[in-house]
Design an enzyme around this catalytic site. Structure first.
Site, PDB file in Angstrom:
ATOM      1  N   SER A 146      95.149  22.676 -14.670  1.00 49.11           N
ATOM      2  CA  SER A 146      93.743  22.667 -14.025  1.00 49.11           C
ATOM      3  C   SER A 146      93.933  23.703 -12.909  1.00 49.11           C
ATOM      4  O   SER A 146      93.063  24.358 -12.593  1.00 49.11           O
ATOM      5  CB  SER A 146      93.692  21.270 -13.396  1.00 49.11           C
ATOM      6  N   CYS A 169     124.626  23.488 -26.003  1.00 52.12           N
ATOM      7  CA  CYS A 169     125.746  24.265 -25.519  1.00 52.12           C
ATOM      8  C   CYS A 169     125.490  25.842 -26.012  1.00 52.12           C
ATOM      9  O   CYS A 169     124.886  25.843 -27.007  1.00 52.12           O
ATOM     10  CB  CYS A 169     127.019  23.775 -26.349  1.00 52.12           C
ATOM     11  N   SER A 200     101.275  19.757  -9.960  1.00 50.18           N
ATOM     12  CA  SER A 200     102.622  19.370 -10.253  1.00 50.18           C
ATOM     13  C   SER A 200     103.641  20.351 -10.139  1.00 50.18           C
ATOM     14  O   SER A 200     104.768  20.001 -10.147  1.00 50.18           O
ATOM     15  CB  SER A 200     102.550  18.477 -11.797  1.00 50.18           C
ATOM     16  N   CYS A 225      90.327  10.460 -25.230  1.00 46.98           N
ATOM     17  CA  CYS A 225      89.384   9.634 -24.434  1.00 46.98           C
ATOM     18  C   CYS A 225      87.973  10.008 -24.522  1.00 46.98           C
ATOM     19  O   CYS A 225      87.862  11.211 -24.754  1.00 46.98           O
ATOM     20  CB  CYS A 225      89.834   9.326 -22.950  1.00 46.98           C
ATOM     21  N   CYS A 277      87.588  10.751 -14.869  1.00 45.21           N
ATOM     22  CA  CYS A 277      88.935  10.774 -14.902  1.00 45.21           C
ATOM     23  C   CYS A 277      89.397   9.492 -14.000  1.00 45.21           C
ATOM     24  O   CYS A 277      89.243   9.413 -12.787  1.00 45.21           O
ATOM     25  CB  CYS A 277      89.802  11.818 -14.365  1.00 45.21           C
ATOM     26  N   THR A 326     102.670  20.938 -16.794  1.00 49.60           N
ATOM     27  CA  THR A 326     102.494  21.159 -18.116  1.00 49.60           C
ATOM     28  C   THR A 326     103.070  22.528 -18.588  1.00 49.60           C
ATOM     29  O   THR A 326     103.568  22.904 -19.630  1.00 49.60           O
ATOM     30  CB  THR A 326     101.082  20.958 -18.528  1.00 49.60           C
ATOM     31  N   HIS A 378     106.516  15.169 -17.468  1.00 48.57           N
ATOM     32  CA  HIS A 378     105.645  15.652 -16.517  1.00 48.57           C
ATOM     33  C   HIS A 378     105.896  14.806 -15.233  1.00 48.57           C
ATOM     34  O   HIS A 378     106.253  13.764 -15.130  1.00 48.57           O
ATOM     35  CB  HIS A 378     104.123  15.343 -16.829  1.00 48.57           C
ATOM     36  N   LEU A 379     105.669  15.336 -13.961  1.00 47.19           N
ATOM     37  CA  LEU A 379     105.877  14.632 -12.776  1.00 47.19           C
ATOM     38  C   LEU A 379     104.902  13.378 -12.574  1.00 47.19           C
ATOM     39  O   LEU A 379     105.475  12.295 -11.871  1.00 47.19           O
ATOM     40  CB  LEU A 379     105.672  15.479 -11.791  1.00 47.19           C
TER      41      LEU A 379
END
Length: 758
Positions: free
Chosen positions: A330, A142, A435, A672, A384, A559, A534-535
């Site tokens: 990216s 608010c 995105s 990863c 990827c 992002t 994120h989308l």
């Protein structure tokens, strides 16, 4: 005065009378809350409710189905004429109250009259005890300060008290308390924020900040109701997600996931007890070494947000001494590489996966900087899973179908290989997207080319979320749609939906991280927090963030969009200079936290500290599935002293699988093995070995160079040229907000066999 208004005033005057005199007892109970509760219960038993009649206003068309379990028709009206013997706390009575309130405000045709009415109701709100005017009772989101106190009486009914430092907001609270005070929990939980949409007070159009107040106070009421119900039923409290709490002079972790990130970052610095993270206080020797070699060889560095925290920390510190360093998404990586080349950089090092370095290489070539070297962080492939999904034959089959449905446009996520872009562009005219611009790209394409079919891929989550977003847009007003894209209205949005297709077999496993279990906990514990998504996240998480976005409490996008949203909310809190605790649920990779913490700390430290400055805490919440946590291994404790080892071994779980690897829900991109190739040691190795003026030095890192495609497409054209064209089409769109004429021609004049002419 119409009958609806008369009925409303007659039925509501009793409530507001009791609000203005909350304690008629000449010998008041020393506990003011208990006194008020007993008074409310006494009044509920009076014959007022037996004679209560609700006048139905035929002009209303509100969605009250969520408050009435007997109907599923969202446009149906709930009759309020048969509540003669209905006790307080039934859904019919709450619906009746809400309908009367809406009818009352709608009967006031002038905005100023509605404002006056809400200001009058503000004067009738009972005094809020200073003892409960505490930060934990603040309602987030608010513009004004709002406090809400909730309790449950012995009959299981909810009791609410509220207050605000804004008279308008106080009036809103007065109305909501009138509707829901004394109701049973199930009734409160069935009410939706959409049910309050017609309660527009003030300007003739929707005033978002005011609508948000209604919604955010209701959400807070519901959250506290759930907690009290769970407590009454003896259920253990829900374990919160791990988080990092950032202040102007400190950062500390809450929960094992966040603690493990800090422990890993602090290893070797002896700062565990102080909770100081290494990405905020990196090794100065490493920073100096990096800066020296970057300056000496004129090297620019572009890195993705999802890098290891230590790498990001060193880069952030080095950027203060060497400006040609950028951590971003990216697309911006390629943009910044061009600027670095323009500023005189001879080399660009790319910390990311291979499609990112390929894009940087292609954009530099197109910009006339073919002699600027582009280097990856490994001699091996840096892959990827999502980009690999587009290399699957089924994706080409998807595009083959698209080529048979002219006019068609293929919108491909930029996080794909140059080879994929080239092969796709020869099947169907193609433009890349990110995105952050995918929604505008698709909307502009539909606006610019009649009867167009759009085919999006390869990210299935993003495709499904785009469709849902457009479905929600179809229910907006034309004015709201025009704010998103000026050439669209509700009719055009509805008409484009059947012609929007997306690939359904391209999932990024990392984003399963935000599955059903996570969404349920967010809904249960964090419904009143700021939500970001994120989308690419699955639909349930996306839907929650979209709902939060509508009431000013969320963001859906890239992002960079998420980072900008958090910075904006923090800056607003600083400008208000009021003690506050802002809670953000991070619906994207946890690797984003480095950039977020750095940005937040920069904002907080930019304000001069003094006794008059407010204390603002920023909590970044990691919505981690239980599947993404694994048991602590003793190997994690290497390099820590005995006290620190003891602290570490108290943790029951840490992020990631036992080995700390895995491109899955067990840690995300930042953990990863591909992303771990982008280590600080790899960066320093590449930079030190980059060639000077000696031509013989160029062979040392030949395997590290970003790929330049020399192969041919099926139609005999260079892969580099054809694959780069979709990127250039996007560049044109970003600069002009229009599809380029060349792309439009390719769409409208496909050559034989469904292949586009280039």
């Amino acid at each position: 005065m119409d009958s609806a208004t008369l009925g409303t005033r007659a039925s509501s005057s009793f409530y507001f009378t009791r609000l203005s005199n909350p304690n008629p007892n000449p010998n008041p109970n020393p506990n003011p809350r208990l006194s008020r509760l007993r008074f409310y219960m006494e009044k509920e038993r009076r014959s007022f409710f037996k004679s209560l009649k609700c006048v139905q206003n035929p002009i209303l068309n509100l969605n009250f189905s969520s408050l009435n379990s007997n109907t599923r028709n969202p446009s149906s009206s709930v009759s309020c004429s048969a509540v003669t013997d209905t006790p307080l706390g039934t859904s019919e009575l709450a619906v009746c109250k809400l309908r009367r309130l809406v009818s009352e405000f709608q009967s006031l045709s002038q905005p100023i009259d509605r404002v006056k009415r809400i200001l009058h109701y503000a004067t009738l709100l009972p005094r809020f005890d200073d003892l409960v005017r505490v930060p934990s009772n603040r309602v987030m989101g608010c513009t004004a300060q709002v406090w809400l106190d909730a309790s449950m009486d012995e009959d299981g009914r909810m009791r609410f008290l509220a207050d605000s430092d804004s008279e308008i907001t106080k009036g809103f609270c007065s109305c909501l308390v009138w509707i829901l005070d004394g109701a049973f929990p199930e009734e409160i939980l069935r009410m939706k924020t959409d049910d309050l949409a017609a309660l527009n007070v003030g300007l003739a159009g929707r005033t978002h900040s005011r609508v948000n107040t209604w919604h955010n106070v209701l959400i807070s009421m519901q959250k506290r109701t759930k907690a009290l119900v769970a407590n009454r039923e003896g259920k253990p409290p829900v374990d919160p997600f791990p988080s990092l709490v950032v202040t102007a002079d400190d950062i500390h972790a809450k929960g094992s996931y966040a603690e493990a990130q800090e422990l890993e970052s602090c290893r070797g610095l002896g700062m565990v007890s102080n909770k100081e993270a290494r990405f905020l206080f990196p090794d100065e020797l490493k920073v100096k070494e990096l800066v020296n070699v970057l300056k000496e060889k004129k090297i620019g560095v572009v890195a993705h947000f999802y890098m290891d925290p230590e790498v990001q920390g060193v880069l952030t510190a080095a950027q203060k001494q060497w400006p040609h360093i950028r951590i971003s998404d990216s697309l911006v990586m390629a943009d910044m590489a061009v600027k670095m080349a323009e500023a005189g950089c001879r080399f660009i090092t790319v910390l990311g996966v291979d499609f990112m370095s390929e894009n940087v290489r292609a954009i530099l070539d197109q910009a006339g900087f073919g002699k600027v070297g582009v280097y990856r962080m490994s001699s091996e492939r840096i892959g990827c899973s999502l980009a690999d999904a587009a290399d699957n034959p089924s994706y080409m089959n998807f595009l083959a179908t698209a080529s048979m449905s002219p006019p068609s446009l293929h919108v491909i996520y930029i996080n794909t290989s140059l080879q994929t872009k080239a092969s796709a562009h020869e099947l169907v005219p193609t433009i890349t997207c990110t995105s952050s611009n995918v929604v505008q790209t698709i909307l502009q394409a539909f606006a610019q080319i009649p009867n167009l079919n759009v085919w999006y891929g390869p990210d299935s989550y993003m495709g499904a979320n785009i469709v849902e977003l457009f479905q929600q847009m179809a229910n907006m007003t034309n004015e709201e749609i025009a704010e998103i894209h000026p050439e669209h209205d509700s009719y055009s949005i509805r008409s484009l939906l059947p012609r929007l297709h997306y690939y359904q077999d391209g999932t990024c496993i990392v984003h399963d991280f935000f599955g059903h279990e996570v969404v349920e906990k967010i809904h249960e514990v964090y419904s009143d927090a700021f939500l970001t998504a994120h989308l690419e996240v699955p639909g349930e998480m996306f839907s929650l963030a979209m709902e939060a976005k509508r009431r000013g409490m969320g963001v859906v996008g890239s992002t960079q969009n998420i980072l900008d949203f958090i910075k904006q909310r923090v800056q607003e809190a600083l400008d208000r200079n009021l003690d506050n605790h802002l809670q953000f649920v991070l619906g994207t990779e946890s690797g984003m936290v480095t950039s977020i913490v750095a940005a937040v700390r920069k904002l907080l430290s930019s304000v001069e500290s003094s006794s008059g400055r407010a204390r603002i805490d920023i909590e970044i919440v990691f919505p981690v599935s239980s599947d993404s946590l694994s048991r602590t291994s003793r190997s994690s404790s290497q390099g820590l002293n005995s006290v620190e080892v003891g602290d570490l071994l108290k943790l029951s779980v840490v992020p990631g699988v036992a080995s700390g690897e895995g491109c899955s829900i067990h840690g995300g991109c930042a953990s990863c093995p591909y992303m771990k190739m982008n280590s600080l040691s790899s960066l320093l190795k590449v930079c030190h070995n980059l060639p000077d003026d000696n031509p013989d030095d160029k062979d040392i890192l030949s395997a590290y160079e970003a790929r330049r495609f020399s192969s041919q497409t099926p139609l005999g054209k260079p892969v580099a040229d054809v694959g780069c064209e979709p990127i250039l089409h996007m560049r044109h769109f970003q600069a002009t907000r229009k599809l380029p004429e060349k792309l439009v021609y390719q769409i409208l004049h496909p050559s034989g066999n469904g292949r586009s002419s280039s």
